[in-house]
Design a protein around this motif. Structure first.
Motif, mmCIF file in Angstrom:
data_model
loop_
_atom_site.group_PDB
_atom_site.id
_atom_site.type_symbol
_atom_site.label_atom_id
_atom_site.label_comp_id
_atom_site.label_asym_id
_atom_site.label_seq_id
_atom_site.Cartn_x
_atom_site.Cartn_y
_atom_site.Cartn_z
ATOM 1 N N ILE A 99 99.152 41.755 45.325
ATOM 2 C CA ILE A 99 99.366 41.477 46.753
ATOM 3 C C ILE A 99 98.084 41.065 47.457
ATOM 4 O O ILE A 99 98.071 40.064 48.180
ATOM 5 C CB ILE A 99 100.067 42.673 47.433
ATOM 6 N N PRO A 100 96.958 41.767 47.284
ATOM 7 C CA PRO A 100 95.730 41.267 47.925
ATOM 8 C C PRO A 100 95.282 39.901 47.398
ATOM 9 O O PRO A 100 94.758 39.079 48.157
ATOM 10 C CB PRO A 100 94.686 42.329 47.619
ATOM 11 N N LEU A 101 95.502 39.642 46.116
ATOM 12 C CA LEU A 101 95.118 38.332 45.576
ATOM 13 C C LEU A 101 95.963 37.211 46.160
ATOM 14 O O LEU A 101 95.441 36.134 46.487
ATOM 15 C CB LEU A 101 95.219 38.331 44.058
ATOM 16 N N ILE A 102 97.258 37.464 46.320
ATOM 17 C CA ILE A 102 98.131 36.447 46.914
ATOM 18 C C ILE A 102 97.770 36.213 48.374
ATOM 19 O O ILE A 102 97.700 35.074 48.837
ATOM 20 C CB ILE A 102 99.605 36.857 46.757
ATOM 21 N N SER A 103 97.511 37.286 49.109
ATOM 22 C CA SER A 103 97.158 37.114 50.518
ATOM 23 C C SER A 103 95.785 36.462 50.664
ATOM 24 O O SER A 103 95.566 35.675 51.589
ATOM 25 C CB SER A 103 97.204 38.449 51.251
ATOM 26 N N LEU A 104 94.863 36.758 49.759
ATOM 27 C CA LEU A 104 93.557 36.102 49.804
ATOM 28 C C LEU A 104 93.678 34.616 49.474
ATOM 29 O O LEU A 104 93.016 33.782 50.095
ATOM 30 C CB LEU A 104 92.608 36.788 48.821
ATOM 31 N N ALA A 105 94.536 34.277 48.528
ATOM 32 C CA ALA A 105 94.771 32.869 48.215
ATOM 33 C C ALA A 105 95.398 32.155 49.403
ATOM 34 O O ALA A 105 95.029 31.017 49.726
ATOM 35 C CB ALA A 105 95.669 32.752 46.985
ATOM 36 N N GLY A 106 96.336 32.799 50.089
ATOM 37 C CA GLY A 106 96.930 32.212 51.285
ATOM 38 C C GLY A 106 95.920 32.046 52.400
ATOM 39 O O GLY A 106 95.937 31.052 53.137
ATOM 40 N N LEU A 107 95.013 33.000 52.529
ATOM 41 C CA LEU A 107 93.962 32.898 53.549
ATOM 42 C C LEU A 107 93.007 31.756 53.241
ATOM 43 O O LEU A 107 92.641 30.981 54.137
ATOM 44 C CB LEU A 107 93.210 34.219 53.630
ATOM 45 N N PHE A 108 92.611 31.616 51.985
ATOM 46 C CA PHE A 108 91.732 30.500 51.611
ATOM 47 C C PHE A 108 92.436 29.158 51.760
ATOM 48 O O PHE A 108 91.826 28.173 52.170
ATOM 49 C CB PHE A 108 91.224 30.667 50.179
ATOM 50 N N TYR A 109 93.720 29.123 51.439
ATOM 51 C CA TYR A 109 94.480 27.894 51.594
ATOM 52 C C TYR A 109 94.553 27.489 53.065
ATOM 53 O O TYR A 109 94.322 26.340 53.414
ATOM 54 C CB TYR A 109 95.884 28.069 51.023
ATOM 55 N N SER A 110 94.870 28.448 53.923
ATOM 56 C CA SER A 110 94.972 28.114 55.342
ATOM 57 C C SER A 110 93.612 27.794 55.937
ATOM 58 O O SER A 110 93.511 27.001 56.873
ATOM 59 C CB SER A 110 95.649 29.238 56.117
ATOM 60 N N ALA A 111 92.537 28.389 55.400
ATOM 61 C CA ALA A 111 91.200 28.065 55.893
ATOM 62 C C ALA A 111 90.791 26.649 55.507
ATOM 63 O O ALA A 111 90.069 25.972 56.243
ATOM 64 C CB ALA A 111 90.180 29.063 55.350
ATOM 65 N N SER A 112 91.284 26.182 54.367
ATOM 66 C CA SER A 112 90.892 24.843 53.933
ATOM 67 C C SER A 112 91.813 23.758 54.484
ATOM 68 O O SER A 112 91.393 22.622 54.628
ATOM 69 C CB SER A 112 90.867 24.771 52.408
ATOM 70 N N VAL A 113 93.058 24.095 54.811
ATOM 71 C CA VAL A 113 94.021 23.083 55.241
ATOM 72 C C VAL A 113 94.130 22.986 56.759
ATOM 73 O O VAL A 113 94.121 21.891 57.311
ATOM 74 C CB VAL A 113 95.407 23.367 54.611
ATOM 75 N N GLU A 114 94.225 24.117 57.440
ATOM 76 C CA GLU A 114 94.434 24.084 58.889
ATOM 77 C C GLU A 114 93.147 23.726 59.618
ATOM 78 O O GLU A 114 92.080 24.234 59.300
ATOM 79 C CB GLU A 114 94.945 25.440 59.383
ATOM 80 N N GLU A 115 93.288 22.866 60.624
ATOM 81 C CA GLU A 115 92.107 22.431 61.362
ATOM 82 C C GLU A 115 91.677 23.453 62.410
ATOM 83 O O GLU A 115 90.509 23.548 62.738
ATOM 84 C CB GLU A 115 92.331 21.058 62.014
ATOM 85 N N ASN A 116 92.602 24.238 62.946
ATOM 86 C CA ASN A 116 92.216 25.284 63.905
ATOM 87 C C ASN A 116 92.404 26.649 63.250
ATOM 88 O O ASN A 116 93.249 27.444 63.639
ATOM 89 C CB ASN A 116 93.023 25.163 65.200
ATOM 90 N N PHE A 117 91.568 26.930 62.262
ATOM 91 C CA PHE A 117 91.772 28.111 61.413
ATOM 92 C C PHE A 117 91.681 29.444 62.156
ATOM 93 O O PHE A 117 92.637 30.192 62.140
ATOM 94 C CB PHE A 117 90.807 28.078 60.235
ATOM 95 N N PRO A 118 90.609 29.775 62.815
ATOM 96 C CA PRO A 118 90.593 31.129 63.394
ATOM 97 C C PRO A 118 91.601 31.301 64.534
ATOM 98 O O PRO A 118 92.219 32.344 64.656
ATOM 99 C CB PRO A 118 89.176 31.308 63.913
ATOM 100 N N GLN A 119 91.807 30.281 65.335
ATOM 101 C CA GLN A 119 92.747 30.396 66.441
ATOM 102 C C GLN A 119 94.194 30.255 65.962
ATOM 103 O O GLN A 119 95.103 30.745 66.617
ATOM 104 C CB GLN A 119 92.468 29.334 67.511
ATOM 105 N N GLY A 120 94.403 29.599 64.844
ATOM 106 C CA GLY A 120 95.747 29.377 64.332
ATOM 107 C C GLY A 120 96.357 30.598 63.680
ATOM 108 O O GLY A 120 97.536 30.600 63.346
#
Length: 71
Positions: free
Chosen positions: A12-33
């Motif tokens: 579970i932490p690995l999946i959530s960390l992968a999702g966090l890294f994915y959203s950090a690399s893909v989304e343009e407004n990462f911290p606010q998004g």
């Protein structure tokens, strides 16, 4: 198929960390998004917090039942 608790504790932490890294690399407004419920980042931050809280309240309820029965 049921996964064991040690496997879920690691998975579970690995999946959530992968999702966090994915959203950090893909989304343009990462911290606010991360506040939007449609964002993957929101759920990758919510998942690791939800599980310990659920376990705590589950044990709290179990302890209350045990104390109520023995009094």
């Amino acid at each position: 198929m049921f996964l064991s608790l040690p496997t879920l504790t690691v998975l579970i932490p690995l999946i959530s960390l992968a999702g966090l890294f994915y959203s950090a690399s893909v989304e343009e407004n990462f911290p606010q998004g991360c506040t939007s419920t449609t964002s993957l980042c929101f759920y990758s931050l919510l998942l690791p917090i939800t599980i310990p809280v659920y376990v705590f309240f589950h044990l709290w309820t179990w302890m209350g039942i045990k104390l109520f029965r023995h009094n």
